[in-house]
Design a protein around this motif. Structure first.
Motif, mmCIF file in Angstrom:
data_model
loop_
_atom_site.group_PDB
_atom_site.id
_atom_site.type_symbol
_atom_site.label_atom_id
_atom_site.label_comp_id
_atom_site.label_asym_id
_atom_site.label_seq_id
_atom_site.Cartn_x
_atom_site.Cartn_y
_atom_site.Cartn_z
ATOM 1 N N ALA A 21 -35.133 -4.728 -33.802
ATOM 2 C CA ALA A 21 -35.895 -5.783 -33.126
ATOM 3 C C ALA A 21 -37.279 -5.941 -33.744
ATOM 4 C CB ALA A 21 -36.000 -5.479 -31.640
ATOM 5 N N HIS A 22 -37.908 -4.792 -34.095
ATOM 6 C CA HIS A 22 -39.231 -4.862 -34.711
ATOM 7 C C HIS A 22 -39.157 -5.517 -36.083
ATOM 8 C CE1 HIS A 22 -42.726 -3.128 -36.964
ATOM 9 N NE2 HIS A 22 -43.348 -3.496 -35.840
ATOM 10 N N SER A 23 -38.138 -5.138 -36.872
ATOM 11 C CA SER A 23 -37.972 -5.748 -38.192
ATOM 12 C C SER A 23 -37.705 -7.255 -38.073
ATOM 13 C CB SER A 23 -36.835 -5.056 -38.934
ATOM 14 O OG SER A 23 -36.562 -5.700 -40.166
ATOM 15 N N ASP A 24 -36.860 -7.625 -37.104
ATOM 16 C CA ASP A 24 -36.550 -9.039 -36.926
ATOM 17 C C ASP A 24 -37.787 -9.826 -36.498
ATOM 18 O OD1 ASP A 24 -34.280 -11.094 -36.657
ATOM 19 O OD2 ASP A 24 -35.329 -11.259 -34.745
ATOM 20 N N LEU A 25 -38.613 -9.228 -35.645
ATOM 21 C CA LEU A 25 -39.833 -9.908 -35.208
ATOM 22 C C LEU A 25 -40.799 -10.106 -36.368
ATOM 23 C CD1 LEU A 25 -41.641 -11.024 -32.960
ATOM 24 C CD2 LEU A 25 -42.418 -8.689 -32.516
ATOM 25 N N ARG A 26 -40.927 -9.083 -37.236
ATOM 26 C CA ARG A 26 -41.807 -9.224 -38.390
ATOM 27 C C ARG A 26 -41.301 -10.298 -39.342
ATOM 28 N NH1 ARG A 26 -42.961 -3.594 -41.144
ATOM 29 N NH2 ARG A 26 -44.198 -5.027 -42.446
ATOM 30 N N THR A 27 -39.973 -10.426 -39.448
ATOM 31 C CA THR A 27 -39.398 -11.414 -40.358
ATOM 32 C C THR A 27 -39.547 -12.832 -39.820
ATOM 33 O OG1 THR A 27 -37.783 -9.741 -41.038
ATOM 34 C CG2 THR A 27 -37.319 -12.035 -41.649
ATOM 35 N N HIS A 28 -39.501 -12.985 -38.503
ATOM 36 C CA HIS A 28 -39.510 -14.312 -37.879
ATOM 37 C C HIS A 28 -40.700 -14.436 -36.913
ATOM 38 C CE1 HIS A 28 -35.263 -13.511 -38.991
ATOM 39 N NE2 HIS A 28 -35.272 -14.781 -39.361
ATOM 40 N N ARG A 29 -41.885 -14.087 -37.388
ATOM 41 C CA ARG A 29 -43.067 -14.170 -36.526
ATOM 42 C C ARG A 29 -43.342 -15.601 -36.074
ATOM 43 N NH1 ARG A 29 -47.272 -10.447 -40.051
ATOM 44 N NH2 ARG A 29 -46.245 -8.419 -39.692
ATOM 45 N N GLY A 30 -43.285 -16.531 -37.036
ATOM 46 C CA GLY A 30 -43.583 -17.918 -36.693
ATOM 47 C C GLY A 30 -42.622 -18.482 -35.671
ATOM 48 N N ALA A 32 -40.855 -16.823 -33.461
ATOM 49 C CA ALA A 32 -41.105 -16.192 -32.166
ATOM 50 C C ALA A 32 -42.339 -16.802 -31.493
ATOM 51 C CB ALA A 32 -41.292 -14.687 -32.347
ATOM 52 N N LEU A 33 -43.392 -17.037 -32.284
ATOM 53 C CA LEU A 33 -44.602 -17.631 -31.718
ATOM 54 C C LEU A 33 -44.326 -19.021 -31.174
ATOM 55 C CD1 LEU A 33 -47.665 -17.612 -31.224
ATOM 56 C CD2 LEU A 33 -47.971 -18.450 -33.564
ATOM 57 N N PHE A 34 -43.582 -19.812 -31.926
ATOM 58 C CA PHE A 34 -43.281 -21.168 -31.467
ATOM 59 C C PHE A 34 -42.431 -21.143 -30.193
ATOM 60 C CE2 PHE A 34 -43.932 -22.449 -36.074
ATOM 61 C CZ PHE A 34 -45.180 -22.998 -35.818
ATOM 62 N N GLN A 308 -34.122 -9.851 -26.499
ATOM 63 C CA GLN A 308 -35.203 -10.237 -27.405
ATOM 64 C C GLN A 308 -35.728 -11.632 -27.071
ATOM 65 O OE1 GLN A 308 -34.005 -10.450 -31.478
ATOM 66 N NE2 GLN A 308 -36.097 -10.432 -32.277
ATOM 67 N N HIS A 309 -34.819 -12.584 -26.875
ATOM 68 C CA HIS A 309 -35.260 -13.946 -26.605
ATOM 69 C C HIS A 309 -35.688 -14.131 -25.161
ATOM 70 C CE1 HIS A 309 -33.313 -14.554 -30.483
ATOM 71 N NE2 HIS A 309 -34.018 -15.651 -30.578
ATOM 72 N N LEU A 310 -35.136 -13.339 -24.248
ATOM 73 C CA LEU A 310 -35.646 -13.357 -22.881
ATOM 74 C C LEU A 310 -37.082 -12.840 -22.841
ATOM 75 C CD1 LEU A 310 -32.649 -12.196 -20.655
ATOM 76 C CD2 LEU A 310 -33.762 -14.429 -20.680
ATOM 77 N N ALA A 311 -37.387 -11.881 -23.711
ATOM 78 C CA ALA A 311 -38.762 -11.383 -23.765
ATOM 79 C C ALA A 311 -39.721 -12.478 -24.228
ATOM 80 C CB ALA A 311 -38.847 -10.170 -24.699
ATOM 81 N N TYR A 312 -39.291 -13.249 -25.249
ATOM 82 C CA TYR A 312 -40.128 -14.366 -25.689
ATOM 83 C C TYR A 312 -40.345 -15.368 -24.542
ATOM 84 C CZ TYR A 312 -38.916 -12.766 -30.428
ATOM 85 O OH TYR A 312 -38.736 -12.023 -31.568
ATOM 86 N N ALA A 313 -39.233 -15.729 -23.865
ATOM 87 C CA ALA A 313 -39.338 -16.690 -22.776
ATOM 88 C C ALA A 313 -40.196 -16.151 -21.644
ATOM 89 C CB ALA A 313 -37.945 -17.049 -22.269
ATOM 90 N N LEU A 314 -40.015 -14.878 -21.314
ATOM 91 C CA LEU A 314 -40.797 -14.283 -20.233
ATOM 92 C C LEU A 314 -42.278 -14.254 -20.573
ATOM 93 C CD1 LEU A 314 -40.711 -12.860 -17.486
ATOM 94 C CD2 LEU A 314 -40.422 -10.696 -18.704
ATOM 95 N N LEU A 315 -42.599 -13.926 -21.831
ATOM 96 C CA LEU A 315 -44.005 -13.906 -22.242
ATOM 97 C C LEU A 315 -44.625 -15.296 -22.105
ATOM 98 C CD1 LEU A 315 -46.409 -12.401 -23.469
ATOM 99 C CD2 LEU A 315 -45.461 -12.881 -25.740
ATOM 100 N N GLY A 316 -43.898 -16.338 -22.573
ATOM 101 C CA GLY A 316 -44.425 -17.687 -22.438
ATOM 102 C C GLY A 316 -44.547 -18.131 -20.999
ATOM 103 N N ALA A 650 -42.996 -31.369 -29.830
ATOM 104 C CA ALA A 650 -43.142 -31.134 -31.271
ATOM 105 C C ALA A 650 -42.927 -29.662 -31.606
ATOM 106 C CB ALA A 650 -44.523 -31.597 -31.734
ATOM 107 N N LEU A 651 -43.408 -28.768 -30.737
ATOM 108 C CA LEU A 651 -43.167 -27.340 -30.956
ATOM 109 C C LEU A 651 -41.673 -27.024 -30.910
ATOM 110 C CD1 LEU A 651 -45.976 -25.511 -28.947
ATOM 111 C CD2 LEU A 651 -45.581 -25.418 -31.402
ATOM 112 N N ILE A 652 -40.978 -27.613 -29.915
ATOM 113 C CA ILE A 652 -39.535 -27.379 -29.815
ATOM 114 C C ILE A 652 -38.832 -27.915 -31.059
ATOM 115 C CG2 ILE A 652 -37.472 -27.947 -28.483
ATOM 116 C CD1 ILE A 652 -39.279 -28.077 -26.008
ATOM 117 N N GLY A 653 -39.219 -29.108 -31.494
ATOM 118 C CA GLY A 653 -38.635 -29.659 -32.708
ATOM 119 C C GLY A 653 -38.925 -28.804 -33.923
#
Length: 773
Positions: A21-30, A32-34, A308-316, A650-653
């Motif tokens: 998960a940490h490696s995947d997050l580092r690879t796809h930081r942008g 995840a942020l979006f 992993q993606h629930l964590a992104y959604a929960l953070l947002g 635009a972010l979703i797109g």
């Protein structure tokens, strides 16, 4: 003793999960942020929509409950018997009758039409709720209490003096109170002033309030009341539903817009996350096989992606809830006021937790299917097919190559539109946010049209002029004729008319003459030219269950008025419950009818404020000049809302676009060796991926525009129809703006795809061989 050896695989799996998960997050930081930002924007939109709905409904409901508001108010002649109304079935209590006097008051140069209501003591039904000052004191016979919306319009406070132009009378403001009755609207609804009976010196009628045991029986109660009193005795009827709708005003519309776009954006975000996971799974088949080989069960693999993606959604979602709660009330304007009021409502805490939880749950459900596919990956890697994803060249592609078109362009287009199922799914996911952006731009354009071209949305005139009576009709026309900035002045009168069934009153306007007709903005039918012809608003047609071409019967006082509806106009006044005919038609029924106001159409470029100031000066205090109310003035916060929604979409797109690029680059890795073998340079290989991404985006832009424009018209016209204004106000964005949107999307996609495509094209042969193995 517990068997500690049983925990070793679990600990190893946990460490492997965290490392992956940490490696995947580092690879796809942008990415995840979006995803976090998009979720935060969606949840904030939904929370603001909830706040606006609460702000629109609860303040009036609270005032109505505390004041024990009347469900029906009847304005009648002075001889109507109110005691008969108390005996009607369903009527629990009666307010009044209170004698009333129509007057005009001024203070600090501001003028307002008011209704003086003789109220010797605070009533038990429809009780005013004092917010400043005190109630009427018999020791001050000229003291009055102003309804709060009227006080705001006059900028009046306790202790101020109100004068009545043309008389020697003066009234002193003793207090300001909230009321559940319809608020003051210049030129449409007079302001409410409570006064002692001694201050109401020229009563012309009375008002009676009915509080019902069952509010759902309001229409029936109005019918019974009008039958008992006689249609000729009832001048105007207002109900609690009308008062609530007017109090809610544009807040409910803002809430609907936010809620609609928030939910649509949530769906778009769910599809975007689903596509991102599906694409990532296709690119990480080897990693998933390794996880299976070291002991991961299918359920654990599913949980890796899902959590992993629930964590992104929960953070947002948590960030959006925290920002809305902490900073929402500080937003200037109506949104900030709505959040401040909403935070004090009983259901605030529940909504603050339920809305983010619902959004996170929805994102979890949409990503569950893609994560489930990850769990089905076999532990032994399956070799990729030797053929490219695009398959063999189509006849069109071979024909294009025969024309010696650039090979990179032809192969890029071929790559974008082969593998139809996956290509169509990708285009559909990218189309959704673009479609919603087109709808949002249409809403923006429609609001701008109200300001830039009000004559095209039912507002052909800019100013309304009324005289206090000391300036006669000829003198008023002389004042208006001397100003060269006035293109036309339409004499008019507005009366309240009872509709068939006697369930309420509508506005019957006689404006203009047959020689100089009023320029109604028509959406259907034709203008009214002949005798007894009229143009109706959508709200009136809905109330009467009528349509263009029908004959309708109304009652003005004790006189019937039969009109032929020949057209439907765009009517923003009085919720569309307006019938407009010529002044000549109304005079045929009442020859003594004289104009009570003039509607002024100004010449292009004339400033309404300067013309109003000049007319007020020329009238020497005998004229009341007001701008025509524009409903778009109350929708100014919607522009900021639309801008914020466009940013979220635009972010979703962008998230979806990054997914498309990542999938295209990964699927193109297997073709690199073959393309190099036929002599294509890294630049040409890069151009293939960039062209494929651009073509996919262009297809989404075309689809989003083609579907978004008619959808926007339907949604806007449906909202206008439900509010009574009527369908026909929707306006599409200009072709230039749509071209700019499409160009930005395609060029942005090409720019984003260039760097990863170039890196993939310049990879070492050994890396490429390992990728396709």
């Amino acid at each position: 003793m517990p068997d500690r050896s049983m925990t070793v695989p679990d600990l190893s799996n946990m460490r492997a999960t965290l490392r992956w998960a940490h490696s995947d997050l580092r690879t796809h930081r942008g990415e995840a942020l979006f995803l976090v930002l998009a979720t935060a924007g969606i949840v904030a939109s939904l929370l603001l929509a909830t706040a606006l709905f609460g702000y629109a409904t609860n303040p009036w409901q609270r005032t109505f409950a505390e004041a024990r508001g009347a469900h029906v108010w009847l304005h009648t002649g002075p001889s109507a018997d109110a005691r008969a109304l108390a005996r009607l079935d369903g009527v629990s209590s009666v307010a009044g009758p209170y004698r009333t006097e129509s007057a005009t008051v001024t203070t600090r140069g501001t003028r307002a039409s008011v209704e003086l209501r003789a109220t010797p003591r605070p009533p038990s039904v429809g009780r005013p709720l004092l917010t400043a000052g005190h109630w009427l004191d018999p020791a001050a016979p000229d003291g009055v209490v102003l309804e709060s919306s009227l006080a705001r319009a006059l900028l009046a406070e306790p202790g101020d003096t109100l004068t009545l132009p043309g008389t020697a009378r003066a009234l002193t403001v003793e207090g300001i109170a909230d009321s559940a009755e319809p608020p003051y609207r210049p030129g449409e609804q007079p302001g409410l002033v409570w006064a002692l009976p001694s201050a109401v010196r020229a009563p012309a009628g009375q008002v009676i309030g009915l509080r019902l045991g069952n509010p759902a029986d309001t229409d029936y109660a109005v019918q019974r009341a009008v039958t008992v009193l006689g249609a000729g005795a009832v001048g105007e009827v207002s109900t609690w539903q009308q008062a609530r709708a007017e109090a809610q005003g544009d807040n409910r519309l803002l809430g609907q817009v936010l809620g609609l776009f928030g939910l649509a954006a949530l769906v778009a975000a769910g599809f975007a996350v689903h596509g991102a996971i599906a694409t990532r799974i296709r690119g990480h088949l080897r990693d998933l096989s390794v996880l299976k080989a070291i002991g991961f069960t299918p359920g654990q693999v599913v949980r890796v992606f899902l959590l992993q993606h629930l964590a992104y959604a929960l953070l947002g979602a948590v960030a959006a809830a925290a920002l809305t709660e902490g900073l929402g009330s500080r937003v200037p304007g109506r949104l900030g006021d709505a959040v401040a009021v909403w935070q004090g409502l009983p259901g605030h805490t529940l909504a603050l937790s339920a809305v983010p939880a619902g959004a996170v749950l929805f994102i979890g459900l949409t990503t569950g299917l893609a994560a489930w596919r990850a769990g089905r990956v076999p532990p032994v890697p399956v070799p990729r097919p030797a053929a490219s994803a695009g398959g063999r060249l189509t006849g069109a592609a071979r024909w294009a190559l025969g024309l010696r078109l650039p090979a990179a362009l032809v192969l890029g287009c071929h790559k974008a539109f082969t593998g139809r199922g996956r290509s169509l799914t990708t285009v559909a996911r990218l189309t959704l946010p673009l479609l919603l952006i087109v709808v949002a731009l249409s809403a923006w354009t429609t609001i701008d049209r109200f300001h830039s071209s009000p004559e095209r949305v039912g507002l052909p005139t800019s100013l309304t002029v009324r005289s206090d009576g000391d300036l006669n009709a000829s003198g008023l026309r002389s004042v208006l004729g001397r100003d060269p900035r006035i293109a036309a002045a339409y004499p008019g009168v507005e009366v309240a008319a009872l509709v068939p069934g006697q369930t309420g009153t509508v506005a019957l306007r006689g404006v203009g003459t047959r020689a100089e007709p009023y320029p109604n903005t028509l959406a259907e039918g034709r203008a009214a030219h002949g005798p007894d012809e009229a143009v109706a608003g959508q709200g009136l047609l809905d109330l009467l269950h009528a349509r263009v071409g029908d004959w309708v019967r109304m009652t003005v006082g004790d006189r019937p008025q039969i009109l032929h509806i020949v057209g439907r106009g765009i009517e923003p006044r009085n919720a569309g419950r307006v019938a407009t005919t010529s002044l000549d038609t109304l005079r045929e029924n009442d020859p003594e009818l004289s104009p009570s106001f003039y509607e002024l159409r100004l010449r292009p470029g004339a400033d309404p404020r300067r013309v109003a100031a000049a007319l007020t000066s020329a009238g020497r205090g005998h004229l009341e000049v007001r701008p025509v109310a524009n409903p778009a003035d109350g929708l100014s916060p919607l522009r900021g809302v639309v801008a914020g929604l466009i940013a979220v979409l635009a972010l979703i797109g962008l998230v979806e676009l990054l997914t498309v690029i990542g999938g295209s680059v990964r699927e193109g890795e297997r073709d690199v060796l073959a393309l190099r073998a036929i002599g294509m340079s890294p630049r040409q290989i890069t151009a293939i991926t960039v062209t494929a991404t651009s073509c996919t985006t262009l297809a989404a832009v075309v689809a989003g525009t083609a579907l978004g424009l008619p959808l926007a018209r339907r949604l806007i016209d449906a909202q206008a129809g439900s509010s009574g204004i009527g369908a026909g106000i929707a306006r599409s964005p200009s072709p230039g703006l749509l071209l700019l949107l499409g160009s930005a999307a395609v060029l942005g996609a090409a720019a984003l795809a260039t760097l990863p495509a170039a890196r993939a094209a310049r990879r070492r042969l050994a890396d490429t061989l390992s990728a396709v193995a």
